[in-house]
Motif scaffolding. Structure first.
Motif, mmCIF file in Angstrom:
data_model
loop_
_atom_site.group_PDB
_atom_site.id
_atom_site.type_symbol
_atom_site.label_atom_id
_atom_site.label_comp_id
_atom_site.label_asym_id
_atom_site.label_seq_id
_atom_site.Cartn_x
_atom_site.Cartn_y
_atom_site.Cartn_z
ATOM 1 N N LEU A 137 0.838 -1.183 0.000
ATOM 2 C CA LEU A 137 0.000 0.000 0.000
ATOM 3 C C LEU A 137 0.882 1.246 0.000
ATOM 4 N N THR A 138 0.520 2.218 -0.802
ATOM 5 C CA THR A 138 1.200 3.505 -0.737
ATOM 6 C C THR A 138 0.592 4.301 0.416
ATOM 7 N N ALA A 139 1.225 5.402 0.774
ATOM 8 C CA ALA A 139 0.661 6.268 1.814
ATOM 9 C C ALA A 139 -0.724 6.758 1.377
ATOM 10 N N THR A 140 -0.880 7.053 0.098
ATOM 11 C CA THR A 140 -2.177 7.488 -0.424
ATOM 12 C C THR A 140 -3.219 6.386 -0.283
ATOM 13 N N ASP A 141 -2.832 5.133 -0.534
ATOM 14 C CA ASP A 141 -3.744 4.012 -0.348
ATOM 15 C C ASP A 141 -4.221 3.941 1.106
ATOM 16 N N VAL A 142 -3.276 4.084 2.039
ATOM 17 C CA VAL A 142 -3.612 4.012 3.461
ATOM 18 C C VAL A 142 -4.570 5.149 3.823
ATOM 19 N N ILE A 143 -4.284 6.352 3.354
ATOM 20 C CA ILE A 143 -5.147 7.506 3.613
ATOM 21 C C ILE A 143 -6.550 7.269 3.056
ATOM 22 N N ASP A 144 -6.628 6.795 1.822
ATOM 23 C CA ASP A 144 -7.923 6.540 1.181
ATOM 24 C C ASP A 144 -8.709 5.456 1.918
ATOM 25 N N LEU A 145 -8.038 4.404 2.361
ATOM 26 C CA LEU A 145 -8.720 3.326 3.075
ATOM 27 C C LEU A 145 -9.217 3.788 4.447
ATOM 28 N N ILE A 146 -8.432 4.606 5.133
ATOM 29 C CA ILE A 146 -8.888 5.154 6.415
ATOM 30 C C ILE A 146 -10.109 6.042 6.179
ATOM 31 N N SER A 154 -12.303 5.838 3.660
ATOM 32 C CA SER A 154 -13.471 5.055 3.248
ATOM 33 C C SER A 154 -14.009 4.171 4.366
ATOM 34 N N GLU A 155 -13.136 3.629 5.200
ATOM 35 C CA GLU A 155 -13.596 2.720 6.250
ATOM 36 C C GLU A 155 -14.026 3.421 7.530
ATOM 37 N N PHE A 156 -13.376 4.543 7.853
ATOM 38 C CA PHE A 156 -13.633 5.191 9.138
ATOM 39 C C PHE A 156 -14.146 6.625 8.999
ATOM 40 N N GLY A 157 -14.151 7.159 7.785
ATOM 41 C CA GLY A 157 -14.633 8.509 7.573
ATOM 42 C C GLY A 157 -13.740 9.585 8.169
ATOM 43 N N LEU A 158 -12.460 9.273 8.335
ATOM 44 C CA LEU A 158 -11.515 10.207 8.937
ATOM 45 C C LEU A 158 -10.459 10.631 7.922
ATOM 46 N N ASN A 159 -10.026 11.867 8.048
ATOM 47 C CA ASN A 159 -8.951 12.374 7.198
ATOM 48 C C ASN A 159 -7.640 12.331 7.962
ATOM 49 N N VAL A 160 -6.631 11.751 7.341
ATOM 50 C CA VAL A 160 -5.300 11.647 7.934
ATOM 51 C C VAL A 160 -4.305 12.226 6.943
ATOM 52 N N GLU A 161 -3.366 12.993 7.433
ATOM 53 C CA GLU A 161 -2.348 13.589 6.565
ATOM 54 C C GLU A 161 -1.263 12.567 6.225
ATOM 55 N N ARG A 162 -0.648 12.786 5.092
ATOM 56 C CA ARG A 162 0.433 11.908 4.626
ATOM 57 C C ARG A 162 1.567 11.824 5.656
ATOM 58 N N ARG A 163 1.936 12.951 6.248
ATOM 59 C CA ARG A 163 3.013 12.955 7.259
ATOM 60 C C ARG A 163 2.661 12.073 8.455
ATOM 61 N N THR A 164 1.374 12.013 8.769
ATOM 62 C CA THR A 164 0.923 11.160 9.874
ATOM 63 C C THR A 164 1.200 9.699 9.566
ATOM 64 N N ILE A 165 1.006 9.306 8.326
ATOM 65 C CA ILE A 165 1.269 7.911 7.935
ATOM 66 C C ILE A 165 2.752 7.608 8.121
ATOM 67 N N TYR A 166 3.616 8.493 7.648
ATOM 68 C CA TYR A 166 5.063 8.272 7.777
ATOM 69 C C TYR A 166 5.470 8.143 9.246
#
Length: 80
Positions: A25-34, A36-48
């Motif tokens: 999964l790319t960081a964008t994939d992780v952001i998109d899945l969060i 779609s599944e939880f209705g929350l927005n997460v920043e790319r830096r948060t994933i890193y």
């Protein structure tokens, strides 16, 4: 602090559910899945940052820097 910990759990849950040694999964994939599944927005830096924290906690997470493909979680290893 609770917000930070929930991000850790969300990222861990997404990686556990959608990635493995053959699925990345790319960081964008992780952001998109969060989103779609939880209705929350997460920043790319948060994933890193979260992946780094999870790795320090003992989770076997492979990163783009290691494989040029994306994030994947392998066997969940806990070190206490």
């Amino acid at each position: 602090m609770a917000r930070k910990q929930s991000n850790d759990l969300l990222v861990l849950q997404i990686l556990s559910k959608y990635s493995d040694e053959r699925h990345y999964l790319t960081a964008t994939d992780v952001i998109d899945l969060i989103q779609s599944e939880f209705g929350l927005n997460v920043e790319r830096r948060t994933i890193y940052t979260t992946v780094d924290v999870l790795k320090e906690m003992g989770y076997d997470i492979e990163t783009y820097a290691e494989n040029n493909k994306g994030y994947s979680i392998h066997t969940i290893v806990k070190r206490f």
